[in-house]
Design a protein around this motif. Structure first.
Motif, PDB file in Angstrom:
ATOM      1  N   LYS A  76       0.867  -1.127   0.116  1.00  0.00           N
ATOM      2  CA  LYS A  76       0.142  -0.027   0.053  1.00  0.00           C
ATOM      3  C   LYS A  76       0.847   1.085  -0.020  1.00  0.00           C
ATOM      4  O   LYS A  76       0.512   2.180  -0.279  1.00  0.00           O
ATOM      5  N   ASN A  77       2.049   1.087   0.348  1.00  0.00           N
ATOM      6  CA  ASN A  77       2.737   2.441   0.657  1.00  0.00           C
ATOM      7  C   ASN A  77       4.014   2.197  -0.013  1.00  0.00           C
ATOM      8  O   ASN A  77       4.868   3.229   0.218  1.00  0.00           O
ATOM      9  N   LYS A  78       4.369   1.486  -0.597  1.00  0.00           N
ATOM     10  CA  LYS A  78       5.653   1.248  -1.654  1.00  0.00           C
ATOM     11  C   LYS A  78       5.956   2.210  -2.289  1.00  0.00           C
ATOM     12  O   LYS A  78       5.320   2.645  -3.261  1.00  0.00           O
ATOM     13  N   ARG A  79       7.095   2.730  -2.434  1.00  0.00           N
ATOM     14  CA  ARG A  79       7.835   3.635  -3.555  1.00  0.00           C
ATOM     15  C   ARG A  79       8.348   2.753  -4.285  1.00  0.00           C
ATOM     16  O   ARG A  79       8.865   1.546  -4.024  1.00  0.00           O
ATOM     17  N   GLY A  80       8.245   3.324  -5.738  1.00  0.00           N
ATOM     18  CA  GLY A  80       8.858   2.591  -6.706  1.00  0.00           C
ATOM     19  C   GLY A  80      10.675   2.397  -6.505  1.00  0.00           C
ATOM     20  O   GLY A  80      11.031   1.316  -7.095  1.00  0.00           O
ATOM     21  N   SER A  81      11.182   3.163  -5.819  1.00  0.00           N
ATOM     22  CA  SER A  81      12.577   2.904  -5.663  1.00  0.00           C
ATOM     23  C   SER A  81      12.846   2.126  -4.266  1.00  0.00           C
ATOM     24  O   SER A  81      14.180   1.791  -4.423  1.00  0.00           O
ATOM     25  N   ASP A  82      12.290   1.770  -3.370  1.00  0.00           N
ATOM     26  CA  ASP A  82      12.391   0.856  -2.678  1.00  0.00           C
ATOM     27  C   ASP A  82      12.749  -0.542  -2.794  1.00  0.00           C
ATOM     28  O   ASP A  82      12.048  -0.845  -3.808  1.00  0.00           O
ATOM     29  N   ILE A  83      13.470  -1.195  -2.297  1.00  0.00           N
ATOM     30  CA  ILE A  83      14.205  -2.692  -2.879  1.00  0.00           C
ATOM     31  C   ILE A  83      13.872  -3.623  -1.755  1.00  0.00           C
ATOM     32  O   ILE A  83      14.269  -3.506  -0.475  1.00  0.00           O
ATOM     33  N   ILE A  84      13.447  -4.828  -2.212  1.00  0.00           N
ATOM     34  CA  ILE A  84      13.367  -5.785  -0.914  1.00  0.00           C
ATOM     35  C   ILE A  84      13.859  -7.067  -1.789  1.00  0.00           C
ATOM     36  O   ILE A  84      13.707  -7.394  -2.989  1.00  0.00           O
ATOM     37  N   GLY A  85      14.643  -7.661  -0.977  1.00  0.00           N
ATOM     38  CA  GLY A  85      15.367  -8.900  -1.357  1.00  0.00           C
ATOM     39  C   GLY A  85      15.805  -9.814  -0.124  1.00  0.00           C
ATOM     40  O   GLY A  85      15.715  -9.442   1.032  1.00  0.00           O
ATOM     41  N   PHE A  86      16.036 -11.285  -0.586  1.00  0.00           N
ATOM     42  CA  PHE A  86      16.426 -12.048   0.290  1.00  0.00           C
ATOM     43  C   PHE A  86      17.855 -11.827   0.777  1.00  0.00           C
ATOM     44  O   PHE A  86      18.906 -11.594   0.113  1.00  0.00           O
ATOM     45  N   LEU A  87      18.187 -12.202   2.122  1.00  0.00           N
ATOM     46  CA  LEU A  87      19.731 -12.250   2.870  1.00  0.00           C
ATOM     47  C   LEU A  87      20.198 -13.634   2.445  1.00  0.00           C
ATOM     48  O   LEU A  87      19.581 -14.528   1.841  1.00  0.00           O
ATOM     49  N   GLU A  88      21.474 -13.405   2.709  1.00  0.00           N
ATOM     50  CA  GLU A  88      22.191 -14.595   2.376  1.00  0.00           C
ATOM     51  C   GLU A  88      21.655 -15.771   3.018  1.00  0.00           C
ATOM     52  O   GLU A  88      21.278 -15.863   4.171  1.00  0.00           O
ATOM     53  N   HIS A  89      21.922 -16.706   2.194  1.00  0.00           N
ATOM     54  CA  HIS A  89      21.137 -18.145   2.596  1.00  0.00           C
ATOM     55  C   HIS A  89      19.625 -18.024   2.650  1.00  0.00           C
ATOM     56  O   HIS A  89      19.055 -19.101   3.573  1.00  0.00           O
ATOM     57  N   GLU A  90      19.083 -17.010   2.005  1.00  0.00           N
ATOM     58  CA  GLU A  90      17.661 -16.899   2.493  1.00  0.00           C
ATOM     59  C   GLU A  90      17.184 -16.916   3.911  1.00  0.00           C
ATOM     60  O   GLU A  90      16.102 -17.310   4.272  1.00  0.00           O
ATOM     61  N   SER A  91      18.115 -16.296   4.946  1.00  0.00           N
ATOM     62  CA  SER A  91      17.854 -16.101   6.307  1.00  0.00           C
ATOM     63  C   SER A  91      16.993 -15.123   6.828  1.00  0.00           C
ATOM     64  O   SER A  91      16.520 -15.001   7.841  1.00  0.00           O
ATOM     65  N   GLY A  92      16.378 -14.212   5.933  1.00  0.00           N
ATOM     66  CA  GLY A  92      15.547 -13.140   6.083  1.00  0.00           C
ATOM     67  C   GLY A  92      15.354 -12.194   4.886  1.00  0.00           C
ATOM     68  O   GLY A  92      15.720 -12.753   3.548  1.00  0.00           O
ATOM     69  N   ILE A  93      14.823 -11.234   5.182  1.00  0.00           N
ATOM     70  CA  ILE A  93      14.544 -10.131   3.879  1.00  0.00           C
ATOM     71  C   ILE A  93      15.260  -8.848   4.457  1.00  0.00           C
ATOM     72  O   ILE A  93      15.197  -8.560   5.438  1.00  0.00           O
ATOM     73  N   GLY A  94      15.734  -8.371   3.289  1.00  0.00           N
ATOM     74  CA  GLY A  94      16.407  -6.938   3.456  1.00  0.00           C
ATOM     75  C   GLY A  94      15.638  -5.953   2.885  1.00  0.00           C
ATOM     76  O   GLY A  94      14.831  -6.117   1.586  1.00  0.00           O
ATOM     77  N   LEU A  95      15.525  -4.820   3.292  1.00  0.00           N
ATOM     78  CA  LEU A  95      14.653  -3.682   2.790  1.00  0.00           C
ATOM     79  C   LEU A  95      15.602  -2.429   2.769  1.00  0.00           C
ATOM     80  O   LEU A  95      16.302  -2.016   3.629  1.00  0.00           O
ATOM     81  N   LEU A  96      15.734  -1.888   1.245  1.00  0.00           N
ATOM     82  CA  LEU A  96      16.584  -0.594   1.109  1.00  0.00           C
ATOM     83  C   LEU A  96      15.499   0.580   0.842  1.00  0.00           C
ATOM     84  O   LEU A  96      14.758   0.345  -0.178  1.00  0.00           O
ATOM     85  N   LEU A  97      15.558   1.501   1.606  1.00  0.00           N
ATOM     86  CA  LEU A  97      14.617   2.547   1.311  1.00  0.00           C
ATOM     87  C   LEU A  97      15.842   3.719   0.915  1.00  0.00           C
ATOM     88  O   LEU A  97      16.556   4.421   1.433  1.00  0.00           O
ATOM     89  N   LEU A  98      15.643   3.852  -0.664  1.00  0.00           N
ATOM     90  CA  LEU A  98      16.542   4.680  -1.278  1.00  0.00           C
ATOM     91  C   LEU A  98      16.417   6.028  -0.956  1.00  0.00           C
ATOM     92  O   LEU A  98      15.278   6.404  -0.957  1.00  0.00           O
ATOM     93  N   ASP A  99      17.610   6.933  -1.063  1.00  0.00           N
ATOM     94  CA  ASP A  99      17.140   8.417  -1.090  1.00  0.00           C
ATOM     95  C   ASP A  99      16.609   8.758   0.186  1.00  0.00           C
ATOM     96  O   ASP A  99      15.621   9.648   0.205  1.00  0.00           O
TER      97      ASP A  99
END
Length: 154
Positions: A76-99
């Motif tokens: 509902k609130n995601k900016r197009g520039s934000d990035i979501i991805g799996f951490l090493e060994h799929e041990s979790g989720i990482g979130l990058l809030l750009l700028d």
């Protein structure tokens, strides 16, 4: 297992969310460090470790509820520039809030907590207190003004 659960939640609710594989996410993090250095910009990096979350939440049902709230909030609130991805060994989720700086994370965290409140999931506050430590890049050079670096170069 958690990866499958996340994709099932995305599919079930038809969230418009993509989660990068660990390799691509790591590459995007490295690219963002370079871009931030070149542009004198900043970003916020947050990790959500599956095992730690499940330990704090106490059981698999609470963990699934957490991830459902997480995905609902981002969709509902995601900016197009934000990035979501799996951490090493799929041990979790990482979130990058750009700028973004810490205030950007504070706004996003507030959205997570409002969505959790709507679902009567009060334990969300505990997760953010105990497990979520946002990192602002480049925190070590944030206080240097552009004119200071120009003076040093002369």
């Amino acid at each position: 297992m958690m990866k499958e659960d996340l994709f099932n939640l995305i599919k079930k609710h038809q969230y418009n969310i993509s989660i990068y594989t660990e390799d691509i996410f790591e590459r995007r993090c490295q690219e963002e460090i370079i871009r931030s250095d070149e542009d004198n910009s900043s970003f916020v990096y947050i990790e959500f470790d599956f095992e730690n979350l499940e330990n704090i939440l106490g059981n698999k049902a609470n963990a699934l509820q957490f991830w459902n709230i997480f995905l609902e909030t981002l969709s509902k609130n995601k900016r197009g520039s934000d990035i979501i991805g799996f951490l090493e060994h799929e041990s979790g989720i990482g979130l990058l809030l750009l700028d973004s700086k810490l205030e950007g994370w504070t706004r996003v965290a507030g959205r997570f907590q409002r969505t959790a409140s709507k679902h009567n999931f009060d334990i969300m506050n505990l997760v953010f207190e105990k497990n979520v430590k946002p990192i602002v890049y480049p925190s070590c050079i944030q206080d240097i003004q552009p004119q200071d670096t120009q003076k040093q170069e002369q």
